[in-house]
Design a protein around this motif. Structure first.
Motif, PDB file in Angstrom:
ATOM      1  N   ARG A 190       0.829  -1.209   0.000  1.00 37.23           N
ATOM      2  CA  ARG A 190       0.000   0.000   0.000  1.00 37.23           C
ATOM      3  C   ARG A 190       0.860   1.255   0.000  1.00 37.23           C
ATOM      4  O   ARG A 190       0.544   2.230  -0.683  1.00 37.23           O
ATOM      5  N   PHE A 191       1.931   1.228   0.776  1.00 37.71           N
ATOM      6  CA  PHE A 191       2.841   2.377   0.801  1.00 37.71           C
ATOM      7  C   PHE A 191       3.451   2.601  -0.585  1.00 37.71           C
ATOM      8  O   PHE A 191       3.519   3.737  -1.071  1.00 37.71           O
ATOM      9  N   ALA A 192       3.884   1.522  -1.247  1.00 36.28           N
ATOM     10  CA  ALA A 192       4.483   1.642  -2.574  1.00 36.28           C
ATOM     11  C   ALA A 192       3.479   2.186  -3.586  1.00 36.28           C
ATOM     12  O   ALA A 192       3.820   3.028  -4.432  1.00 36.28           O
ATOM     13  N   VAL A 193       2.230   1.736  -3.515  1.00 39.51           N
ATOM     14  CA  VAL A 193       1.199   2.220  -4.435  1.00 39.51           C
ATOM     15  C   VAL A 193       0.935   3.704  -4.189  1.00 39.51           C
ATOM     16  O   VAL A 193       0.790   4.489  -5.135  1.00 39.51           O
ATOM     17  N   ARG A 194       0.880   4.115  -2.920  1.00 41.40           N
ATOM     18  CA  ARG A 194       0.667   5.534  -2.610  1.00 41.40           C
ATOM     19  C   ARG A 194       1.814   6.389  -3.144  1.00 41.40           C
ATOM     20  O   ARG A 194       1.591   7.456  -3.728  1.00 41.40           O
ATOM     21  N   GLN A 195       3.042   5.914  -2.952  1.00 39.04           N
ATOM     22  CA  GLN A 195       4.202   6.668  -3.433  1.00 39.04           C
ATOM     23  C   GLN A 195       4.162   6.795  -4.948  1.00 39.04           C
ATOM     24  O   GLN A 195       4.379   7.872  -5.497  1.00 39.04           O
ATOM     25  N   TYR A 207       3.338   9.906  -9.828  1.00 37.62           N
ATOM     26  CA  TYR A 207       2.687   9.928 -11.135  1.00 37.62           C
ATOM     27  C   TYR A 207       1.865  11.208 -11.296  1.00 37.62           C
ATOM     28  O   TYR A 207       1.945  11.886 -12.324  1.00 37.62           O
ATOM     29  N   SER A 208       1.092  11.559 -10.270  1.00 38.68           N
ATOM     30  CA  SER A 208       0.276  12.768 -10.362  1.00 38.68           C
ATOM     31  C   SER A 208       1.148  14.018 -10.372  1.00 38.68           C
ATOM     32  O   SER A 208       0.849  14.990 -11.073  1.00 38.68           O
ATOM     33  N   GLN A 209       2.241  13.997  -9.627  1.00 43.08           N
ATOM     34  CA  GLN A 209       3.140  15.153  -9.654  1.00 43.08           C
ATOM     35  C   GLN A 209       3.784  15.311 -11.022  1.00 43.08           C
ATOM     36  O   GLN A 209       3.958  16.434 -11.511  1.00 43.08           O
TER      37      GLN A 209
END
Length: 108
Positions: free
Chosen positions: A55-60, A65-67
Motif C-alpha cells: 500500500r505504501f508503494a502504491v501511494r508513493q 505519477y500525479s506530480q
C-alpha cells in the motif's frame, strides 16, 4: 640528510562474516551505516507487513505519477504563454485566423 621513517599503522580489523552465509552487495565507497545497500530480511515478513508495504508503494507511485502529470501540464501552459508573448498572438497555427492571402485567392 637524515632519513625519517613514518610510523606504520596496522591494517584495520576485518569485519566478521555476516550471519546466514548470504553474499551481500557492498555500497561503493563504503558509506556510513552497515555498508550494505539493502540487506535481506532474516525471516519472511507476515502478510500484514507485506500488505502495508504494498500500500505504501502504491501511494508513493500514485503521488509521483500525479506530480509528474501536474508538472507536465504546467510546463505546457508556461510554454504556450511564452509562445503567445513572443509571437504576439496564438502560437498554435491550427487555431489561427485564416490569412488574407487565402481569401484573396478564393475570391479572385
Amino acid at each position: 640528510m637524515a632519513h625519517q621513517e613514518k610510523p606504520t599503522t596496522p591494517p584495520p580489523p576485518q569485519q566478521p562474516a555476516p550471519e546466514g552465509g548470504g553474499v551481500r552487495a557492498r555500497v561503493p565507497g563504503g558509506g556510513g551505516g552497515s555498508g550494505y545497500r539493502n540487506p535481506p530480511e532474516a525471516t519472511i515478513p507476515d502478510a500484514a507487513t507485506l500488505r502495508d508495504q504494498w500500500r505504501f508503494a502504491v501511494r508513493q507511485y500514485s503521488r509521483w505519477y500525479s506530480q509528474a502529470w501536474g508538472t507536465a501540464i504546467l510546463a505546457g501552459a508556461a510554454f504556450f504563454a511564452l509562445g503567445w508573448l513572443v509571437k504576439g498572438s496564438n502560437p498554435l497555427p491550427s487555431r489561427a485566423e485564416p490569412h488574407d492571402d487565402a481569401k484573396a485567392k478564393k475570391e479572385g
